[in-house]
Write a protein that holds these residues in place. Structure first.
Motif, PDB file in Angstrom:
ATOM      1  N   ARG A   1     -13.084  58.233 -42.322  1.00  0.00           N
ATOM      2  CA  ARG A   1     -12.909  59.671 -42.476  1.00  0.00           C
ATOM      3  C   ARG A   1     -11.541  59.943 -43.096  1.00  0.00           C
ATOM      4  NH1 ARG A   1     -14.791  61.871 -36.473  1.00  0.00           N
ATOM      5  NH2 ARG A   1     -16.974  61.196 -36.570  1.00  0.00           N
TER       6      ARG A   1
ATOM      7  N   HIS B   1     -14.658  51.634 -38.521  1.00  0.00           N
ATOM      8  CA  HIS B   1     -16.015  51.904 -38.039  1.00  0.00           C
ATOM      9  C   HIS B   1     -16.499  53.307 -38.427  1.00  0.00           C
ATOM     10  CE1 HIS B   1     -16.455  48.201 -35.755  1.00  0.00           C
ATOM     11  NE2 HIS B   1     -15.236  48.373 -35.257  1.00  0.00           N
ATOM     12  N   GLN B   2     -15.561  54.244 -38.570  1.00  0.00           N
ATOM     13  CA  GLN B   2     -15.938  55.609 -38.948  1.00  0.00           C
ATOM     14  C   GLN B   2     -14.976  56.116 -40.021  1.00  0.00           C
ATOM     15  OE1 GLN B   2     -16.286  58.226 -35.559  1.00  0.00           O
ATOM     16  NE2 GLN B   2     -17.568  56.804 -34.416  1.00  0.00           N
TER      17      GLN B   2
END
Length: 619
Positions: free
Chosen positions: A472, A469-470
């Motif tokens: 990084r 979802h994110q």
């Protein structure tokens, strides 16, 4: 104290909100709320722990000559006796009758069975349930204590039924109703396997399953449909929404209609025995129904959290129940992982889409529950995706016909017709499940994850979802570093412990079970029934994780059985139950298993087989 904490929390929140200071303290209030929940958990756990009850049986030091008890369950057939559960009322100790509390597992051999509500006088004193006597053996003592039971008693016919009382009228009513429905199934159904599946799937009575049938469903990956859970309660809940949509009703009719649904859901939960999974489902659907009374669509995650909180306030020990853990983890896995899987492929064909939706639900649940299944059951069903395509529609069909059968089973014509149709569907269902079980490589056995590895798995899974979802780089490197250190963790035992020849002699009630471990190979000798081996020896063997297994060579003699170990040592198994080590075993260390640890012993040539589990480490 807890109430005062919540009052202070509420006053602080009102003050901050009224003065528009919330942005400045936005991180403090969640922490305070979490602290209150932890404190509440500690208090409720303390109150529910029978060890803190001074009147409990575990604190009685005098000799108990008899006790008055209330029967709270139905008789359950065992190989050599009949089991039941009783609540303690009074005990005869110190030449006087006084009040006491506790729950006891009793095993009797009476011609006439015990029924819920029977008040009985039992001679003798209950014994505390013993702990495990072998390494990695299932801790039945801990399991029963978490259910509020610390004692057992083999009473034979040393008891007398004094009468009957109605102390738990609602529970007793549903127990009698369940017994009546099970008797009707026995009369209507002809196929013994169909009867067992009907009792498990419709009434939640899995204890009636034969081991062979239970293993077949576990191997096929279809055991979850036999545990009454969200699938079963959801079918009942959704049935009422087919005919009447609550949001189309006026407020009074809507409240009445949804209240009726809630009562029916909890009636079904009581009928099936209130297992952790069905309580979770009933609580969640009740919360959703309450929200729909105000025409709201509540967040499913809020409903999950609130249902867990309610159940744990009611019984904090539920958190240790395997059914409770699997139920919530599977549901969270479906909600968090299944939408990701669905996006991978969206078939245009409706039949393919339906099959894909079911497959992704099963895959998401399996990914989420894998560490718990490996930790508790040590197996993995290879064809779980295929079994879900059979199990979920099959369970829906059986519920669709089976529930009306239970409702109308008293009516001869209707009940017989519905019973015949239900039995036919179950027989077809059994045939398909057994066919999946017979496929080559249907299960992977010997999987073992310890508690630390279970926590690590969920940590890595959470990081993967967060990374999805994110995306990084920091999260990716954290995940890779965690996997690297986990690999080191798995290699540490092999590096720290030198490879020595290890002889393990299990404590068995009857017969023998012996292991000899040498150079990552396991040599075994078993002379006991399969159930004892499975319960006492297999868990430790699975924990060792050794794939190469062989049999220890047996040399028969007139007076003893002699085992030839791979290192040249000899073991003699005498009729008196003794193991005699020959002089070739002089260079060794001897340990006995007691209270969960290996305790060093002075080197002996003769061991009392059956008194304890032993380990011999050869230099």
């Amino acid at each position: 104290m807890l109430g005062l904490g919540w009052v202070i929390y509420a006053l602080l929140l009102i003050y901050v909100e009224s003065n528009r200071l919330f942005p400045r303290f936005r991180f403090i209030f969640p922490c305070l709320a979490f602290l209150q929940l932890v404190l509440a958990g500690l208090i409720f756990s303390y109150l529910r722990d029978f060890k803190n009850d001074p009147n409990h049986l575990i604190h009685v030091e005098e000799e108990v000559k008899g006790y008055l008890a209330l029967v709270v369950g139905q008789d359950e057939a065992k190989p050599n006796s009949i089991a039941n559960r009783v609540f303690l009322k009074k005990i005869w100790a110190g030449d006087k009758l006084r009040e006491s509390r506790g729950e006891v597992l009793v095993y009797h051999r009476a011609n006439v069975g015990l029924s819920p509500g029977n008040l009985i006088w039992i001679k003798g004193k209950p014994q505390e349930i013993p702990g495990p006597t072998n390494p990695n053996e299932f801790n039945y003592q801990k399991f029963t204590i978490r259910q509020g039971v610390a004692h057992r008693h083999f009473i034979g016919d040393q008891f007398e039924v004094l009468g009957s009382v109605s102390e738990f009228p609602i529970e007793s009513f549903f127990i009698r109703l369940r017994r009546a429905l099970m008797d009707r199934m026995d009369r209507v159904f002809k196929d013994s396997k169909a009867v067992q599946i009907a009792k498990a799937l419709l009434l939640g009575q899995k204890k009636t399953l034969d081991k062979e049938l239970s293993d077949a469903y576990a191997t096929a990956g279809a055991m979850h449909v036999l545990a009454v859970s969200g699938l079963h309660v959801g079918i009942i809940y959704g049935f009422f929404f087919l005919w009447i949509k609550p949001y189309r009703l006026g407020i009074r009719k809507r409240v009445l209609y949804l209240s009726t649904i809630i009562l029916l859901i909890w009636a079904y939960a009581l009928l099936t025995g209130m297992s952790p999974s069905v309580m979770r489902a009933a609580t969640m659907f009740s919360i959703m129904a309450l929200a729909q009374m105000k025409a709201r669509n509540p967040s499913i995650f809020n409903a999950i959290a609130l249902s867990a909180l309610i159940l744990l306030v009611f019984d904090p020990m539920l958190i240790y129940a395997v059914g409770f853990q699997l139920s919530y983890v599977a549901l969270l896995g479906i909600l968090l992982i299944q939408p990701i899987l669905v996006k991978i492929w969206l078939p245009a064909n409706k039949i393919l889409e339906y099959a894909w939706q079911i497959s992704t639900v099963g895959l998401a649940a399996q990914v989420a529950t894998f560490p718990l299944s490996a930790h508790y059951f040590h197996i993995f069903p290879t064809y779980f995706l295929l079994s879900n395509l059979v199990a979920i529609p099959g369970a829906f069909l059986i519920m669709t016909v089976g529930v009306p059968f239970m409702l109308f089973s008293k009516f001869t014509v209707i009940g017989s017709s519905l019973g015949f149709l239900t039995e036919w569907i179950i027989k077809l269902f059994n045939t398909l499940v057994l066919a999946i079980q017979d496929l080559p490589g249907a299960k992977v056995s010997g999987i073992y994850l310890d508690s630390f590895e279970v926590y690590l798995y969920f940590l890595f899974l959470g990081l993967c979802l967060w990374l999805y979802h994110q995306p990084r780089k920091a999260l990716l490197w954290t995940l890779l570093a965690g996997l690297f250190f986990y690999g080191i963790y798995r290699l540490i035992p092999y590096q720290l412990h030198p490879q020595k020849d290890i002889l393990t002699i299990y404590q068995m009630d009857k017969g023998f079970a012996i292991d000899f471990e040498q150079s990552l190979a396991l040599f075994t000798y078993d002379d006991a029934d399969n159930s004892s081996i499975s319960f006492k020896a297999s868990p430790h063997r699975e924990r060792r994780g050794i794939e190469r297994q062989y049999s220890i060579q047996l040399l028969e003699k007139e007076t003893a059985k002699v085992l030839l170990l791979p290192n040249g040592a000899l073991l003699s198994l005498l009729d008196e139950g003794l193991i005699i080590a020959t002089p070739s075993l002089s260079q060794h260390e001897l340990f006995s298993w007691a209270e969960g640890v290996w305790t060093p012993l002075a080197n002996l040539d003769t061991l009392n087989l059956g008194a304890s589990a032993y380990r011999v480490v050869f230099d």
